[in-house]
Design a protein around this motif. Structure first.
Motif, mmCIF file in Angstrom:
data_model
loop_
_atom_site.group_PDB
_atom_site.id
_atom_site.type_symbol
_atom_site.label_atom_id
_atom_site.label_comp_id
_atom_site.label_asym_id
_atom_site.label_seq_id
_atom_site.Cartn_x
_atom_site.Cartn_y
_atom_site.Cartn_z
ATOM 1 N N HIS A 171 0.851 -1.191 0.000
ATOM 2 C CA HIS A 171 0.000 0.000 0.000
ATOM 3 C C HIS A 171 0.884 1.237 0.000
ATOM 4 C CE1 HIS A 171 -2.996 3.008 0.932
ATOM 5 N NE2 HIS A 171 -2.216 3.422 1.918
ATOM 6 N N LYS A 174 -0.450 6.086 -3.677
ATOM 7 C CA LYS A 174 -0.852 5.775 -5.048
ATOM 8 C C LYS A 174 0.048 4.652 -5.546
ATOM 9 C CE LYS A 174 2.017 9.518 -6.924
ATOM 10 N NZ LYS A 174 2.018 10.745 -7.754
ATOM 11 N N PRO A 175 -0.385 3.890 -6.561
ATOM 12 C CA PRO A 175 0.427 2.774 -7.056
ATOM 13 C C PRO A 175 1.784 3.236 -7.575
ATOM 14 C CG PRO A 175 -1.815 2.659 -7.921
ATOM 15 C CD PRO A 175 -1.671 4.000 -7.257
ATOM 16 N N TYR A 183 -1.220 -4.156 -5.675
ATOM 17 C CA TYR A 183 -1.456 -2.890 -4.993
ATOM 18 C C TYR A 183 -2.803 -2.924 -4.271
ATOM 19 C CZ TYR A 183 -2.552 2.025 -4.196
ATOM 20 O OH TYR A 183 -2.905 3.215 -3.609
ATOM 21 N N ASP A 185 -5.495 -0.359 -2.112
ATOM 22 C CA ASP A 185 -5.751 1.076 -1.980
ATOM 23 C C ASP A 185 -5.987 1.528 -0.545
ATOM 24 O OD1 ASP A 185 -8.279 0.083 -1.501
ATOM 25 O OD2 ASP A 185 -9.217 1.036 -3.243
ATOM 26 N N SER A 186 -5.923 0.611 0.413
ATOM 27 C CA SER A 186 -6.013 0.984 1.824
ATOM 28 C C SER A 186 -5.160 0.035 2.652
ATOM 29 C CB SER A 186 -7.465 0.945 2.318
ATOM 30 O OG SER A 186 -7.922 -0.389 2.438
#
Length: 310
Positions: A171, A174-175, A183, A185-186
Motif C-alpha cells: 500500500h 498511489k500505485p 497494490y 488502496d487501503s
C-alpha cells in the motif's frame, strides 16, 4: 577556511574524524550542548548535520542567520522544519539509499524472530526445556507479505520476501509505476489480505497511528506486524490491546512511541520482539551515510547540485 558545521547527533570516532577533515565541527549531540552551541555560535553556523528523530526546529534555524545547508543523516526527516528552511532557501538533503539494505535485513530478522518465536525458544533452551514441551510455530516461507510503504526500503523488503517464495502486496498513497506487486488502496485491505504486515512508511503527521485498531483487526488472529519505520506510525495502546486479547498473533518493533524509553504497555507481553531503533545501524550503513553527507556537502559548497535532495 572550513565551513562551521553544527552536529546534533552522536558520531563514532571514525565518522567524526571524516567530518572534521572537511568542517569546523561544533559537536552538540545532546540537548544541553545543543542549546549552548546554538546560543554561542549559531551566528557562524553554515551547515547542520542531524537526523529525522533529532530534527531541527524553525526557532533554531532563526538563530543561525548564515545557515545554508541541512542534512539528515538517514532517510527520515520528519522533525526537520522543512517549510521554514525552504523559506530561507536552505538546501536540504537526506541519506536516502544509504541504509536501505540494513533496515530491510533487520525487518526480516524481526519477522523471523517473532513468527518462529526465536527469543522465547532461546530462553527455553537455556532453561533446559526440550521441544516436546513447546508449541510449534508457523512457516515464514510461502506466506503473504504486505508492505506499507514501497519506497527504497520497502522495495528491498519485497526482494527478500521473494526469496522466501512469498506472495507480496503493498500500500502507498498511489500505485508505484512499474511495480510488479499487488497494490491495495487501503492499509485495511492490505492487512486483511496478508499474513505478515511490514511497516516501512515515512513518519510524520500524515502517517500518525496509521496502524491502529481497524488495521490490526483486519490483520487477524494469525497475523503478525513488523515496524521498521517510525514509532508514531503504530498506535501503541491499540497494539497492546490487540496482542493481549489475541486479535493478532504477534508484533516485532524496532521503533516505538516514546523513544528511547521502551513501551511499558508491551514489555510484559510474550508475543512481542523489541529492538532499540537499530534497524539502520551497521558499520557499512553508517559509513555510507557519512560518505553521502560529505559528498552532498562538498557539492553544495562548490556550487553544484546535491545528490539526495529532500
Amino acid at each position: 577556511m572550513k565551513p562551521p558545521l553544527l552536529v546534533l547527533i552522536p558520531l563514532n570516532e571514525a565518522s567524526r574524524a571524516s567530518v572534521e577533515a572537511a568542517f569546523d565541527v561544533i559537536y552538540a549531540p545532546d540537548s544541553a550542548q545543543r542549546a549552548a552551541a546554538i546560543t554561542l555560535r549559531g551566528d557562524t553556523v553554515r551547515a547542520v548535520l542531524t537526523n529525522g528523530t533529532t530534527g531541527l526546529t524553525a526557532a533554531e534555524i532563526d538563530q543561525m542567520p548564515q545557515l545554508e545547508f541541512v542534512s539528515a543523516l538517514g532517510a527520515g526527516f520528519e522533525n526537520l522544519a522543512i517549510d521554514h528552511a525552504r523559506s530561507r532557501d536552505i538546501v536540504l538533503v537526506n541519506g536516502a539509499g544509504t541504509n536501505d539494505h540494513c533496515v530491510a535485513d533487520h525487518a526480516f530478522a524481526l519477522l523471523l524472530a517473532v513468527v518462529r518465536d526465536v527469543p522465547q525458544l532461546d530462553r527455553a533452551t537455556r532453561d533446559g526445556v526440550w521441544r516436546d514441551a513447546l508449541p510449534m510455530h508457523p512457516n515464514v516461507s510461502g506466506k503473504r507479505l504486505g508492505i506499507v510503504g514501497l519506497g527504497k526500503i520497502g522495495e528491498k523488503v519485497a526482494r527478500r520476501g521473494a526469496g522466501f517464495d512469498m506472495e507480496i502486496g503493498y500500500h502507498n498513497r498511489k500505485p508505484r509505476e512499474g511495480a510488479p506487486l499487488s497494490y491495495f488502496d487501503s492499509v485495511e485491505s492490505l492487512a486483511q489480505w496478508c499474513d505478515f504486515l511490514v511497516v516501512a512508511t515515512p513518519g510524520g503527521a500524515g502517517t500518525h497511528h496509521l496502524i491502529g485498531k481497524s488495521v490490526l483487526q483486519a490483520l487477524g488472529a494469525n497475523g503478525f506486524v513488523v515496524n521498521v519505520s517510525r514509532g508514531s506510525v503504530v498506535d501503541t495502546a491499540a497494539l497492546a490491546e490487540a496482542l493481549t486479547d489475541g486479535t493478532i498473533a504477534g508484533a516485532a518493533l524496532d521503533v516505538y512511541e516514546g523513544e528511547p524509553h521502551p513501551p511499558e504497555a508491551l514489555l510484559a507481553l510474550r508475543k512481542v520482539v523489541l529492538t532499540p531503533h537499530v534497524g539502520g545501524r551497521s558499520p557499512e550503513a553508517i559509513t555510507a551515510s557519512v560518505d553521502n553527507f560529505l559528498a552532498n556537502a562538498k557539492r553544495h559548497f562548490a556550487g553544484d547540485a546535491v545528490l539526495t535532495p529532500i
